[in-house]
Design a protein around this motif. Structure first.
Motif, mmCIF file in Angstrom:
data_model
loop_
_atom_site.group_PDB
_atom_site.id
_atom_site.type_symbol
_atom_site.label_atom_id
_atom_site.label_comp_id
_atom_site.label_asym_id
_atom_site.label_seq_id
_atom_site.Cartn_x
_atom_site.Cartn_y
_atom_site.Cartn_z
ATOM 1 N N SER A 40 0.817 -1.212 0.000
ATOM 2 C CA SER A 40 0.000 0.000 0.000
ATOM 3 C C SER A 40 0.851 1.263 0.000
ATOM 4 O O SER A 40 0.626 2.175 -0.802
ATOM 5 C CB SER A 40 -0.929 -0.013 1.216
ATOM 6 O OG SER A 40 -1.658 1.189 1.303
ATOM 7 N N SER A 41 1.842 1.318 0.881
ATOM 8 C CA SER A 41 2.610 2.556 1.037
ATOM 9 C C SER A 41 3.654 2.741 -0.058
ATOM 10 O O SER A 41 3.860 3.856 -0.539
ATOM 11 C CB SER A 41 3.282 2.581 2.410
ATOM 12 O OG SER A 41 4.164 1.482 2.557
ATOM 13 N N ARG A 42 4.296 1.657 -0.478
ATOM 14 C CA ARG A 42 5.381 1.787 -1.468
ATOM 15 C C ARG A 42 4.861 1.722 -2.902
ATOM 16 O O ARG A 42 5.318 2.473 -3.768
ATOM 17 C CB ARG A 42 6.407 0.670 -1.243
ATOM 18 C CG ARG A 42 7.648 0.774 -2.144
ATOM 19 C CD ARG A 42 8.552 1.891 -1.691
ATOM 20 N NE ARG A 42 9.801 1.905 -2.448
ATOM 21 C CZ ARG A 42 10.065 2.756 -3.444
ATOM 22 N NH1 ARG A 42 9.174 3.667 -3.799
ATOM 23 N NH2 ARG A 42 11.226 2.711 -4.071
ATOM 24 N N LEU A 43 3.889 0.830 -3.157
ATOM 25 C CA LEU A 43 3.361 0.686 -4.516
ATOM 26 C C LEU A 43 2.048 1.438 -4.716
ATOM 27 O O LEU A 43 1.598 1.598 -5.850
ATOM 28 C CB LEU A 43 3.146 -0.796 -4.849
ATOM 29 C CG LEU A 43 4.373 -1.713 -4.772
ATOM 30 C CD1 LEU A 43 3.993 -3.133 -5.162
ATOM 31 C CD2 LEU A 43 5.501 -1.196 -5.656
ATOM 32 N N GLY A 44 1.414 1.841 -3.621
ATOM 33 C CA GLY A 44 0.163 2.591 -3.735
ATOM 34 C C GLY A 44 -1.053 1.733 -4.024
ATOM 35 O O GLY A 44 -2.137 2.258 -4.272
ATOM 36 N N LEU A 45 -0.907 0.403 -3.985
ATOM 37 C CA LEU A 45 -2.041 -0.496 -4.257
ATOM 38 C C LEU A 45 -2.818 -0.672 -2.960
ATOM 39 O O LEU A 45 -2.612 -1.613 -2.210
ATOM 40 C CB LEU A 45 -1.528 -1.834 -4.800
ATOM 41 C CG LEU A 45 -0.655 -1.724 -6.060
ATOM 42 C CD1 LEU A 45 -0.155 -3.094 -6.494
ATOM 43 C CD2 LEU A 45 -1.416 -1.051 -7.194
ATOM 44 N N ASP A 46 -3.738 0.254 -2.717
ATOM 45 C CA ASP A 46 -4.300 0.415 -1.382
ATOM 46 C C ASP A 46 -5.722 -0.097 -1.210
ATOM 47 O O ASP A 46 -6.371 0.192 -0.215
ATOM 48 C CB ASP A 46 -4.251 1.893 -0.978
ATOM 49 C CG ASP A 46 -4.979 2.792 -1.978
ATOM 50 O OD1 ASP A 46 -5.589 2.263 -2.926
ATOM 51 O OD2 ASP A 46 -4.927 4.020 -1.807
ATOM 52 N N HIS A 47 -6.239 -0.856 -2.175
ATOM 53 C CA HIS A 47 -7.554 -1.461 -1.991
ATOM 54 C C HIS A 47 -7.670 -2.699 -2.867
ATOM 55 O O HIS A 47 -6.810 -2.985 -3.703
ATOM 56 C CB HIS A 47 -8.684 -0.464 -2.275
ATOM 57 C CG HIS A 47 -8.738 0.030 -3.685
ATOM 58 N ND1 HIS A 47 -7.822 0.911 -4.203
ATOM 59 C CD2 HIS A 47 -9.612 -0.237 -4.695
ATOM 60 C CE1 HIS A 47 -8.122 1.170 -5.465
ATOM 61 N NE2 HIS A 47 -9.199 0.485 -5.787
ATOM 62 N N ASP A 48 -8.744 -3.428 -2.654
ATOM 63 C CA ASP A 48 -8.867 -4.775 -3.197
ATOM 64 C C ASP A 48 -8.823 -4.835 -4.716
ATOM 65 O O ASP A 48 -8.222 -5.738 -5.288
ATOM 66 C CB ASP A 48 -10.179 -5.388 -2.692
ATOM 67 C CG ASP A 48 -10.194 -6.895 -2.810
ATOM 68 O OD1 ASP A 48 -9.433 -7.538 -2.070
ATOM 69 O OD2 ASP A 48 -10.948 -7.421 -3.645
ATOM 70 N N ARG A 49 -9.461 -3.880 -5.377
ATOM 71 C CA ARG A 49 -9.580 -3.962 -6.833
ATOM 72 C C ARG A 49 -8.236 -3.921 -7.547
ATOM 73 O O ARG A 49 -8.085 -4.468 -8.635
ATOM 74 C CB ARG A 49 -10.473 -2.831 -7.340
ATOM 75 C CG ARG A 49 -10.782 -2.950 -8.827
ATOM 76 C CD ARG A 49 -11.878 -2.012 -9.251
ATOM 77 N NE ARG A 49 -12.371 -2.357 -10.576
ATOM 78 C CZ ARG A 49 -13.407 -1.795 -11.155
ATOM 79 N NH1 ARG A 49 -14.081 -0.875 -10.511
ATOM 80 N NH2 ARG A 49 -13.797 -2.157 -12.359
ATOM 81 N N VAL A 50 -7.268 -3.272 -6.934
ATOM 82 C CA VAL A 50 -5.963 -3.155 -7.592
ATOM 83 C C VAL A 50 -4.929 -4.121 -7.016
ATOM 84 O O VAL A 50 -3.763 -4.085 -7.412
ATOM 85 C CB VAL A 50 -5.431 -1.704 -7.501
ATOM 86 C CG1 VAL A 50 -6.316 -0.767 -8.298
ATOM 87 C CG2 VAL A 50 -5.327 -1.234 -6.053
ATOM 88 N N LEU A 51 -5.357 -4.980 -6.090
ATOM 89 C CA LEU A 51 -4.412 -5.928 -5.488
ATOM 90 C C LEU A 51 -4.332 -7.176 -6.357
ATOM 91 O O LEU A 51 -4.863 -8.233 -6.029
ATOM 92 C CB LEU A 51 -4.845 -6.287 -4.064
ATOM 93 C CG LEU A 51 -3.829 -7.119 -3.268
ATOM 94 C CD1 LEU A 51 -2.590 -6.301 -2.958
ATOM 95 C CD2 LEU A 51 -4.453 -7.652 -1.992
ATOM 96 N N PHE A 52 -3.670 -7.039 -7.508
ATOM 97 C CA PHE A 52 -3.514 -8.219 -8.350
ATOM 98 C C PHE A 52 -2.404 -9.101 -7.769
ATOM 99 O O PHE A 52 -1.569 -8.669 -7.013
ATOM 100 C CB PHE A 52 -3.253 -7.857 -9.801
ATOM 101 C CG PHE A 52 -2.065 -6.956 -10.077
ATOM 102 C CD1 PHE A 52 -1.277 -6.442 -9.063
ATOM 103 C CD2 PHE A 52 -1.733 -6.605 -11.379
ATOM 104 C CE1 PHE A 52 -0.192 -5.619 -9.331
ATOM 105 C CE2 PHE A 52 -0.654 -5.786 -11.664
ATOM 106 C CZ PHE A 52 0.113 -5.296 -10.628
ATOM 107 N N GLY A 53 -2.453 -10.371 -8.113
ATOM 108 C CA GLY A 53 -1.422 -11.277 -7.615
ATOM 109 C C GLY A 53 -1.490 -11.523 -6.125
ATOM 110 O O GLY A 53 -0.459 -11.709 -5.471
#
Length: 642
Positions: A276-289
């Motif tokens: 979340s903090s380093r890649l900015g993927l901070d919610h479920d829809r963008v948490l691929f893999g």
């Protein structure tokens, strides 16, 4: 009779309970029960009470029906209930219309013919006189009191209905065999996974295990990430055994499981914080893999001390690459096991893990062609989101950076069509742009809600100069080609190609940043560039999109997961996008337990053929899909239960 530990919770809704009691009242068949007769000393059952010595009957098929009957008759859920008790609370019966309905104050007020079913059942025949006396006191009802009394008696007599009970017996009936039998007879309902079986065995020694794990899942859900018990148990498994397959958990003690869960949760939190903090993927829809996380958990558990920036970013580089190329979109257990093996031994570690991924995919460098996908379901949509959150992308209304630490959850960012759909779908068909072009990733950017509304459906050649004047550099920060000729609608396709190049360059720069100079994995001698292909399908109108969103809302009302709108269907081998399915559950509505499902409205035969070949169950109308959900997922019976 007891409930086996591997049974899942209560999942019925009020419609199913009402239908069950209607069938019982009319003496329609509701199906028999299947029980497992086994020795009580070795039985895996739910609860902490003691079973009587000898044999015990564990209910395999019929839990939903029996729990519903118990709940309505007693007016409360049974012990160790796991579900929504409101599904059977407040059931009423109308003596004249002979229908069941759940309590509605306005509908039932001042109508004495509505009878509280739970109250009637609890009083039984001995209390029948009270109800008859109440009806007799109404002059207009008195002539039919005898008829109503018969209906009340028929209702109470539901308790005397005998159900056929079939038994599964024999020393050869191990829990594995019984679970297989359960899944076969319960094919229309909630199947059990290997994770359910592993959790059942854990709960025999640690009864609170399921509830403790659910509490952790609830905490992650509050943070915007939606996981299930199987996923969490997978990480516990990798911590304790270094394996993906659940069978390796079977010989672990309760103490070991508790310790493994504690360590797994700690490492999962570390992973989510880093992602979340380093890649900015901070919610479920963008948490691929997401199935890369159990591998990361194993890596973190094996090491000692704190990670430095180089090691941390290399781990995130692997996670990002695994997501971009769909590492876990196929045989999940197989690939997790391969990656876990790469961490073991004296030569194991992150370098070996990344090299294995490079050899599997054929290259780790991003090329413009990788942004050929379209719709929010495209695999590279999270990459666009990551670029926005990780880099210096700025909002076009405020000029402020859209970094992760300046915003809360991803819901505060909205997807903006750079060239508006309304203009690209020209009524006069002047431009004739296709859906795949209108909704191309290269036509997306992320802005705050206010800015998105302010821009509305204006064309770039109108609003781009204003933005550049107010906030110099804001356009370039979102990888916009700065040639004004490309801002014209007639040059839309050229704009897309130019922006793909800028996006690919930006991703590779971020990848280099994560590698801290060790760029050997993305300095390819052989460039892997996907060949652009025609992408079929997709939502064709706003009306269609609204229909699908309403369907997702209906699914939530049934207690089922929402589907993915505009699901990007890609070739599992190459990762190249082939089609966009209007709405899809790629892992099944019951994740990894039921078949993949796709809703394809107004789509050509080619799209339906693609989905069918990929083993999706296809529906071309919402009505057909709802029937499937009711009768095969929720296990309602067309004839037996209305």
């Amino acid at each position: 009779m007891a409930l086996p530990e591997f049974q899942r919770g209560y999942v019925w809704n009020r419609d199913q309970v009402r239908g069950l009691f209607d069938s019982l009242y009319r003496r329609h068949p509701i199906g028999g029960l299947l029980v497992w007769v086994t020795e009580s000393r070795s039985a895996l059952y739910r609860g902490d009470g003691q079973l009587a010595p000898g044999v015990v009957k564990l209910l395999l098929d019929g839990q939903q029906r029996m729990t519903s009957i118990y709940g309505v008759v007693r007016g409360k859920p049974p012990k160790f209930f796991d579900g929504n008790a409101s599904a059977f609370t407040g059931l009423y019966f109308h003596l004249d219309q002979e229908v069941f309905s759940f309590y509605q104050p306005l509908k039932m007020k001042d109508d004495p013919l509505w009878i509280d079913v739970s109250r009637l059942m609890q009083k039984g025949t001995s209390g029948l006189g009270e109800f008859i006396a109440r009806l007799s006191a109404q002059p207009e009802l008195a002539p039919r009191v005898g008829e109503y009394a018969g209906r009340l008696s028929r209702l109470i007599a539901i308790l005397d209905i005998d159900l056929h009970v079939e038994e599964v017996t024999g020393k050869d009936k191990t829990i594995e065999v019984v679970v297989d039998i359960f899944n076969r007879v319960n094919s229309g309902g909630t199947k059990l996974s290997k994770g359910d079986l592993a959790l059942a065995k854990i709960c025999t020694e640690w009864p609170e295990a399921r509830e403790v794990m659910k509490q952790h899942l609830a905490e992650w859900e509050k943070a915007g990430y939606h996981f299930n018990l199987d996923w969490l148990l997978r990480s516990v498994n990798t911590v304790l055994t270094g394996e993906a397959k659940f069978q390796f958990l079977h010989d672990k003690t309760a103490g070991e499981i508790q310790d493994g869960l504690k360590r797994a949760v700690k490492h999962i939190n570390t992973c989510l914080n880093l992602i979340s903090s380093r890649l900015g993927l901070d919610h479920d829809r963008v948490l691929f893999g997401r199935f890369g996380i159990p591998v990361m958990v194993r890596y973190l558990d094996k090491r000692t001390g704190l990670m430095d920036e180089v090691e941390r970013d290399k781990l995130l580089f692997w996670f990002l690459q695994a997501g971009m190329w769909g590492r876990f979109s196929g045989s999940t257990e197989t690939y997790i096991d391969q990656d876990l093996e790469a961490l073991e031994g004296p030569d194991g570690g992150l370098d070996k893990l990344i090299e294995q991924l490079r050899l599997w995919h054929g290259g780790l460098r991003v090329e413009p062609g990788h942004f050929t996908g379209w719709s929010l379901g495209a695999r590279f949509y999270p990459v666009l989101y990551m670029l926005t959150r990780m880099g210096e992308a700025r909002d076009w209304g405020t000029g402020l950076p859209l970094k992760a630490n300046l915003l809360g959850q991803g819901s505060k960012l909205e997807v903006h069509h750079i060239f508006p759909k309304a203009k690209l779908y020209d009524k006069d068909k002047k431009w004739r742009y296709k859906k795949s072009e209108v909704n191309a990733l290269a036509n997306f950017c992320l802005l705050t809600k206010d800015t998105n509304l302010q821009i509305s459906d204006r064309l770039p050649e109108e609003y781009f100069p204003e933005i550049e004047k107010k906030h110099p550099g804001a356009l370039a920060s979102q990888w916009i080609p700065m040639d004004p000729e490309l801002w014209k609608i007639e040059n839309f396709l050229a704009f897309l190609e130019a922006r793909k190049k800028l996006l690919a360059k930006a991703v590779n720069e971020r990848l280099k940043e994560l590698l801290h100079g060790d760029t050997r994995w993305i300095e390819e001698t052989r460039v892997i560039t996907p060949t652009p292909e025609t992408v079929l399908g997709g939502i064709s109108s706003e009306e269609e999109e609204q229909e699908l969103e309403a369907l997702n809302a209906w699914m939530e009302e049934q207690g089922l997961p929402k589907g993915i709108l505009s699901y990007d269907f890609a070739d599992p081998e190459t990762g190249i996008q082939k089609a966009v399915f209007d709405l899809a559950w790629p892992n099944g509505i019951q994740e990894e337990l039921s078949e993949p499902v796709a809703i394809l409205l107004n789509e050509p035969p080619e799209v339906i053929a693609l989905a069918s070949q990929a083993r999706f169950r296809c529906f071309t109308s919402i009505g057909e899909f709802k029937e499937y959900v009711r009768y095969e997922i929720l296990a309602e019976e067309k004839e037996k239960i209305a």
